[in-house]
Design a protein around this motif. Structure first.
Motif, mmCIF file in Angstrom:
data_model
loop_
_atom_site.group_PDB
_atom_site.id
_atom_site.type_symbol
_atom_site.label_atom_id
_atom_site.label_comp_id
_atom_site.label_asym_id
_atom_site.label_seq_id
_atom_site.Cartn_x
_atom_site.Cartn_y
_atom_site.Cartn_z
ATOM 1 N N PHE A 50 0.786 -1.133 -0.025
ATOM 2 C CA PHE A 50 -0.238 0.321 -0.200
ATOM 3 C C PHE A 50 0.997 1.089 0.447
ATOM 4 O O PHE A 50 1.090 2.569 -0.370
ATOM 5 C CB PHE A 50 -0.893 -0.253 1.725
ATOM 6 C CG PHE A 50 -2.262 -0.730 0.699
ATOM 7 C CD1 PHE A 50 -2.839 -0.968 -0.298
ATOM 8 C CD2 PHE A 50 -3.125 -1.140 2.170
ATOM 9 C CE1 PHE A 50 -3.741 -2.078 -0.108
ATOM 10 C CE2 PHE A 50 -3.014 -1.868 2.553
ATOM 11 C CZ PHE A 50 -4.529 -2.208 1.333
ATOM 12 N N SER A 51 1.950 1.257 1.182
ATOM 13 C CA SER A 51 2.502 2.128 0.331
ATOM 14 C C SER A 51 3.584 2.204 -0.330
ATOM 15 O O SER A 51 3.531 4.063 -0.835
ATOM 16 C CB SER A 51 3.682 2.211 2.214
ATOM 17 O OG SER A 51 3.430 2.521 3.461
ATOM 18 N N VAL A 52 3.549 1.336 -0.712
ATOM 19 C CA VAL A 52 4.708 1.805 -2.417
ATOM 20 C C VAL A 52 4.017 2.433 -3.709
ATOM 21 O O VAL A 52 3.617 3.123 -3.778
ATOM 22 C CB VAL A 52 5.018 0.549 -2.888
ATOM 23 C CG1 VAL A 52 5.866 0.770 -4.138
ATOM 24 C CG2 VAL A 52 6.651 -0.280 -1.878
ATOM 25 N N VAL A 53 2.771 2.355 -3.367
ATOM 26 C CA VAL A 53 2.208 2.616 -4.420
ATOM 27 C C VAL A 53 1.788 4.022 -3.698
ATOM 28 O O VAL A 53 1.217 4.609 -5.037
ATOM 29 C CB VAL A 53 0.394 1.244 -4.628
ATOM 30 C CG1 VAL A 53 -0.885 2.486 -5.158
ATOM 31 C CG2 VAL A 53 0.549 0.699 -4.855
ATOM 32 N N LEU A 74 -4.832 13.134 0.865
ATOM 33 C CA LEU A 74 -5.781 12.138 1.530
ATOM 34 C C LEU A 74 -6.682 11.529 1.095
ATOM 35 O O LEU A 74 -7.254 10.723 1.672
ATOM 36 C CB LEU A 74 -6.190 13.303 1.912
ATOM 37 C CG LEU A 74 -5.667 14.598 2.660
ATOM 38 C CD1 LEU A 74 -6.029 15.889 2.537
ATOM 39 C CD2 LEU A 74 -5.468 14.529 3.906
ATOM 40 N N ILE A 75 -6.517 11.953 -0.130
ATOM 41 C CA ILE A 75 -7.968 10.840 -1.036
ATOM 42 C C ILE A 75 -6.889 9.681 -1.054
ATOM 43 O O ILE A 75 -7.444 8.728 -0.907
ATOM 44 C CB ILE A 75 -7.723 11.174 -2.486
ATOM 45 C CG1 ILE A 75 -8.944 12.828 -2.576
ATOM 46 C CG2 ILE A 75 -8.481 10.448 -3.408
ATOM 47 C CD1 ILE A 75 -8.606 12.947 -3.904
ATOM 48 N N VAL A 76 -6.054 8.666 -1.104
ATOM 49 C CA VAL A 76 -5.179 7.825 -1.416
ATOM 50 C C VAL A 76 -5.409 7.428 0.562
ATOM 51 O O VAL A 76 -5.576 5.715 0.226
ATOM 52 C CB VAL A 76 -4.358 7.950 -2.173
ATOM 53 C CG1 VAL A 76 -2.651 6.805 -1.892
ATOM 54 C CG2 VAL A 76 -4.161 8.312 -3.411
ATOM 55 N N LYS A 80 -7.404 3.900 1.684
ATOM 56 C CA LYS A 80 -6.651 2.780 1.674
ATOM 57 C C LYS A 80 -7.032 2.448 3.520
ATOM 58 O O LYS A 80 -6.965 1.516 3.920
ATOM 59 C CB LYS A 80 -5.180 3.002 1.928
ATOM 60 C CG LYS A 80 -4.223 2.068 3.596
ATOM 61 C CD LYS A 80 -3.003 3.149 3.456
ATOM 62 C CE LYS A 80 -2.652 2.622 4.983
ATOM 63 N NZ LYS A 80 -0.924 3.277 5.653
ATOM 64 N N MET A 81 -7.542 3.149 4.094
ATOM 65 C CA MET A 81 -8.345 3.676 5.549
ATOM 66 C C MET A 81 -9.387 2.675 5.252
ATOM 67 O O MET A 81 -9.986 1.860 6.500
ATOM 68 C CB MET A 81 -8.571 5.086 6.288
ATOM 69 C CG MET A 81 -8.894 4.888 7.707
ATOM 70 S SD MET A 81 -9.932 6.347 8.408
ATOM 71 C CE MET A 81 -7.400 6.934 7.586
ATOM 72 N N PHE A 113 2.693 2.629 9.478
ATOM 73 C CA PHE A 113 2.743 2.762 8.307
ATOM 74 C C PHE A 113 2.465 4.281 7.668
ATOM 75 O O PHE A 113 2.706 4.878 6.969
ATOM 76 C CB PHE A 113 2.102 1.504 7.056
ATOM 77 C CG PHE A 113 2.780 0.302 7.612
ATOM 78 C CD1 PHE A 113 4.304 0.496 5.890
ATOM 79 C CD2 PHE A 113 3.086 -0.498 7.943
ATOM 80 C CE1 PHE A 113 5.265 -0.328 6.128
ATOM 81 C CE2 PHE A 113 4.146 -1.527 7.716
ATOM 82 C CZ PHE A 113 4.729 -1.356 6.871
ATOM 83 N N LEU A 114 0.718 4.023 8.204
ATOM 84 C CA LEU A 114 0.637 5.937 7.966
ATOM 85 C C LEU A 114 1.347 6.683 8.687
ATOM 86 O O LEU A 114 1.360 7.544 7.812
ATOM 87 C CB LEU A 114 -0.590 6.484 9.235
ATOM 88 C CG LEU A 114 -1.780 7.116 9.091
ATOM 89 C CD1 LEU A 114 -2.313 6.945 7.446
ATOM 90 C CD2 LEU A 114 -2.887 6.953 9.550
#
Length: 129
Positions: A50-53, A74-76, A80-81, A113-114
């Motif tokens: 997720f973080s890489v993307v 903010l959107i991504v 993810k959330m 990760f956030l």
């Protein structure tokens, strides 16, 4: 810039994984670990991807328009959330006391990760080149 961002993400993720893995393996009973819905390895790989993307998308948006990086983040992150909530639903559905540690571990990995993504996004925004 991109290589350095991904390198930081990778190193911090590996360090966090090693610490979390050894803590859980030495503190949580083996019988409880077998009941977990998601293994620690699975969670770290998933959130790392997720973080890489997210970082790839932010670096791409940065090349187009630096002003939109914050909005994109903010959107991504909201997306993810939502995905994380759907991953968490099976854990929340189990109402035994045995999975309290699994819930805590899931939130720790998510929040970790956030935080990494937030710090790397701040670096991207502060680098005006």
């Amino acid at each position: 810039m991109a290589f350095k961002t991904f390198l930081h993400l990778f190193i911090i993720s590996i360090i966090a994984f090693v610490i979390n893995f050894f803590l859980v393996e030495n503190v949580v009973p083996k019988l409880e670990l077998k009941k977990w819905t998601y293994s620690i390895v699975y969670l770290y790989v998933l959130f790392f991807l997720f973080s890489v993307v997210i970082m790839s998308l932010l670096l791409f948006v940065r090349t187009k328009n630096l002003d939109n990086v914050g909005y994109t983040y903010l959107i991504v992150t909201s997306i993810k959330m939502g995905v994380a909530y759907f991953l968490l639903r099976p854990i929340l559905a189990t109402t035994t006391d045995d999975n309290a540690t699994e819930k805590i571990n899931f939130f720790i990995v998510f929040i970790w990760f956030l935080a990494i993504e937030t710090l790397l996004t701040i670096r991207i925004l502060n680098n005006k080149q």
